[in-house]
Design a protein around this motif. Structure first.
Motif, PDB file in Angstrom:
ATOM      1  N   LYS A  91      90.322  92.926  16.907  1.00 38.73           N
ATOM      2  CA  LYS A  91      89.157  93.406  17.652  1.00 38.73           C
ATOM      3  C   LYS A  91      89.526  94.576  18.557  1.00 38.73           C
ATOM      4  CE  LYS A  91      85.424  91.877  20.699  1.00 38.73           C
ATOM      5  NZ  LYS A  91      84.794  90.744  21.414  1.00 38.73           N
ATOM      6  N   LYS A  92      90.675  94.462  19.223  1.00 38.41           N
ATOM      7  CA  LYS A  92      91.109  95.498  20.163  1.00 38.41           C
ATOM      8  C   LYS A  92      91.341  96.829  19.443  1.00 38.41           C
ATOM      9  CE  LYS A  92      95.099  96.523  23.181  1.00 38.41           C
ATOM     10  NZ  LYS A  92      94.399  96.821  24.428  1.00 38.41           N
ATOM     11  N   PHE A  93      92.115  96.795  18.363  1.00 36.30           N
ATOM     12  CA  PHE A  93      92.469  98.032  17.660  1.00 36.30           C
ATOM     13  C   PHE A  93      91.283  98.592  16.890  1.00 36.30           C
ATOM     14  CE2 PHE A  93      96.759  96.921  18.698  1.00 36.30           C
ATOM     15  CZ  PHE A  93      97.478  98.099  18.620  1.00 36.30           C
ATOM     16  N   VAL A  94      90.638  97.752  16.091  1.00 31.57           N
ATOM     17  CA  VAL A  94      89.564  98.243  15.217  1.00 31.57           C
ATOM     18  C   VAL A  94      88.383  98.751  16.023  1.00 31.57           C
ATOM     19  CG1 VAL A  94      87.892  97.612  13.433  1.00 31.57           C
ATOM     20  CG2 VAL A  94      90.247  96.806  13.274  1.00 31.57           C
ATOM     21  N   GLY A  95      88.029  98.046  17.089  1.00 35.34           N
ATOM     22  CA  GLY A  95      86.909  98.496  17.907  1.00 35.34           C
ATOM     23  C   GLY A  95      87.120  99.898  18.442  1.00 35.34           C
ATOM     24  N   ARG A 155      86.349 105.898  17.996  1.00 35.39           N
ATOM     25  CA  ARG A 155      86.926 107.243  17.973  1.00 35.39           C
ATOM     26  C   ARG A 155      86.691 107.958  16.646  1.00 35.39           C
ATOM     27  NH1 ARG A 155      92.498 106.686  21.441  1.00 35.39           N
ATOM     28  NH2 ARG A 155      92.662 108.892  20.915  1.00 35.39           N
ATOM     29  N   GLY A 156      85.854 107.347  15.806  1.00 31.84           N
ATOM     30  CA  GLY A 156      85.360 108.070  14.639  1.00 31.84           C
ATOM     31  C   GLY A 156      85.984 107.739  13.306  1.00 31.84           C
ATOM     32  N   LEU A 157      86.955 106.825  13.262  1.00 33.69           N
ATOM     33  CA  LEU A 157      87.547 106.472  11.984  1.00 33.69           C
ATOM     34  C   LEU A 157      86.676 105.461  11.246  1.00 33.69           C
ATOM     35  CD1 LEU A 157      91.378 106.110  12.703  1.00 33.69           C
ATOM     36  CD2 LEU A 157      90.105 108.085  11.850  1.00 33.69           C
ATOM     37  N   LEU A 178      86.820  90.104  10.370  1.00 38.24           N
ATOM     38  CA  LEU A 178      86.888  90.502  11.781  1.00 38.24           C
ATOM     39  C   LEU A 178      86.915  92.020  11.925  1.00 38.24           C
ATOM     40  CD1 LEU A 178      89.488  87.914  13.135  1.00 38.24           C
ATOM     41  CD2 LEU A 178      87.025  87.919  13.552  1.00 38.24           C
ATOM     42  N   ALA A 179      87.587  92.701  10.991  1.00 33.79           N
ATOM     43  CA  ALA A 179      87.656  94.165  11.057  1.00 33.79           C
ATOM     44  C   ALA A 179      86.271  94.779  10.863  1.00 33.79           C
ATOM     45  CB  ALA A 179      88.625  94.692   9.997  1.00 33.79           C
ATOM     46  N   ALA A 209      81.175  98.031  17.490  1.00 32.68           N
ATOM     47  CA  ALA A 209      81.485  99.263  18.203  1.00 32.68           C
ATOM     48  C   ALA A 209      80.571 100.408  17.779  1.00 32.68           C
ATOM     49  CB  ALA A 209      82.946  99.656  17.953  1.00 32.68           C
ATOM     50  N   ALA A 210      79.524 100.074  17.000  1.00 31.36           N
ATOM     51  CA  ALA A 210      78.586 101.076  16.465  1.00 31.36           C
ATOM     52  C   ALA A 210      79.319 102.090  15.594  1.00 31.36           C
ATOM     53  CB  ALA A 210      77.822 101.779  17.602  1.00 31.36           C
ATOM     54  N   GLY A 211      80.378 101.619  14.921  1.00 25.96           N
ATOM     55  CA  GLY A 211      81.140 102.486  14.030  1.00 25.96           C
ATOM     56  C   GLY A 211      80.745 102.299  12.577  1.00 25.96           C
ATOM     57  N   ASP A 212      81.506 102.928  11.686  1.00 21.61           N
ATOM     58  CA  ASP A 212      81.206 102.888  10.253  1.00 21.61           C
ATOM     59  C   ASP A 212      82.279 102.108   9.512  1.00 21.61           C
ATOM     60  OD1 ASP A 212      78.856 104.633  10.294  1.00 21.61           O
ATOM     61  OD2 ASP A 212      80.265 106.200  10.875  1.00 21.61           O
ATOM     62  N   THR A 213      81.858 101.407   8.464  1.00 23.46           N
ATOM     63  CA  THR A 213      82.800 100.578   7.730  1.00 23.46           C
ATOM     64  C   THR A 213      82.467 100.535   6.249  1.00 23.46           C
ATOM     65  OG1 THR A 213      83.880  98.409   7.685  1.00 23.46           O
ATOM     66  CG2 THR A 213      81.528  98.424   8.169  1.00 23.46           C
ATOM     67  N   ILE A 214      83.504 100.400   5.428  1.00 25.65           N
ATOM     68  CA  ILE A 214      83.375 100.299   3.976  1.00 25.65           C
ATOM     69  C   ILE A 214      83.984  98.973   3.540  1.00 25.65           C
ATOM     70  CG2 ILE A 214      84.065 101.255   1.738  1.00 25.65           C
ATOM     71  CD1 ILE A 214      84.281 103.998   3.077  1.00 25.65           C
TER      72      ILE A 214
END
Length: 359
Positions: A132-136, A141-143, A156-157, A164-169
């Motif tokens: 959670k700490k790293f992936v969030g 930061r845009g990855l 969990l990833a 974190a309102a990020g993008d994931t595949i």
């Protein structure tokens, strides 16, 4: 990447929908002759490398795949063939690319800077916390976060990226439409809506044990780097790390407790040359990414004077109740009361763990 003709594309898609394996599709693709216009036309010679394969191609061409094509069209599923505009170059240049891929969601995510995240299905609380700490932060930061939607660290990833309102595949070991395990259905639907789901198997292909190791090479190739959170000495996560290295990707590993079986794999990776990471900056400042440090400024205006005082003490390195009591001169009841309020306000975490951290 060499484009292929529409005729060749349709043939490869038909063979995939009819159930041809990727190894066989690669043989068929490899039998295509370069033609004018930088296109590839299929060479309808008597054999596709072998008589057995030629006979299988002829047999599969007779199969009716119209219903499967309808599923693709009706459900908004993209069929990507090597040479298509949206087929990711990272995959095309990998040692064993999927000739046909099925996708639903935002295809543009495959062209963005990304990191693959893998780890144990059964994990420790430490592994969950580090994931959670790293992936969030990496997602913030845009990855783009790439993983396999399995139980454990994979799930969990994806969750951490979405929170974190990020993008994931998500790369599946089964066909799109199927969700394995079924308990991941909710997050699967969220990724379909906000991210991207990929599979080299036709829609609704059921999960089989051999398909999950197969899909690991796609996870490894899609990420510009691979982060291993927790892993046993013999695990699918280490296979993915090896595949990533073979693709020329950077491998990162989080060190863990020497007494934990779930850290033996990551610690061994570090001994073998993987980059040990102590913070997200170790990844973001790596030459693979070179992301600028993102400074967070927390709004403390809504905190009371006592909450701000205790927050400042944690910020200065006092990360357990004994240290806070000694630093502030408060009694333990006062410290615990304010800690509880700060945790409820999602300002800190780890009050019960003995290592309090600012979020």
């Amino acid at each position: 990447m060499v484009r292929i003709s529409e005729r060749a594309r349709n043939l490869l898609l038909h063979l995939s929908l009819a159930g041809m394996s990727n190894d066989e599709l690669l043989q068929v693709y490899g039998s295509m002759d370069e033609d004018m216009g930088e296109e590839r036309q299929l060479s309808f010679s008597p054999t596709f490398g072998s008589k057995r394969l030629a006979n299988k191609v002829r047999s599969l061409l007779d199969e009716d795949v119209s219903k499967r094509r309808e599923v693709i069209e009706n459900r908004g599923i993209y069929a990507l063939v090597v040479g298509d505009d949206f087929y990711p170059e990272k995959l095309a240049l990998s040692p064993n690319p999927p000739v046909v891929m099925y996708a639903i969601g935002n295809l543009e995510l495959m062209a963005r800077p990304s990191i693959s995240v893998v780890g144990a299905r059964k994990h420790t609380s430490y592994g969950a916390k580090m994931c959670k700490k790293f992936v969030g932060e990496l997602a913030e930061r845009g990855l783009v976060i790439v993983s396999g939607l399995a139980l454990g660290i994979d799930k969990l990833a994806h969750q951490a990226a979405l929170e974190a309102a990020g993008d994931t595949i998500a790369v599946l070991g089964n066909g799109i439409g199927e969700c394995y395990p079924k308990s991941n259905r909710d997050i699967y639907e969220r990724i379909v809506e906000r991210g991207l789901v990929l599979s080299e198997y036709p829609p609704f292909t059921p999960p089989k044990p051999f398909r999950f190791p197969e899909r690991n090479r796609i996870i490894a190739a899609l990420g510009d780097g691979t982060l291993v959170v927790e892993a046993k000495e013999r695990s699918g996560s280490l296979i993915t790390a090896r595949l990533a290295a073979e693709c020329g990707r950077e491998v990162f590993a989080i060190c863990g407790n020497l007494d934990s079986v779930y850290s033996k794999g990551t610690n061994r990776l570090i001994m073998d040359g993987a980059q040990m990471v102590l913070s997200c900056d170790d990844i973001c400042q790596n030459p693979v990414y070179r992301l600028e440090e993102k400074k967070k400024e927390r709004d403390l205006t809504e905190l009371s004077l006592e909450e701000k005082t205790l927050y400042g003490s944690i910020e200065n390195g006092n990360q357990n109740t004994d240290a806070l009591v000694a630093d502030l001169g408060w009694n333990i009841t006062e410290v615990l009361s304010v800690l509880t309020v700060l945790e409820l306000k999602n300002v800190i975490t780890g009050v019960d763990s003995g290592c309090i951290e600012i979020i």
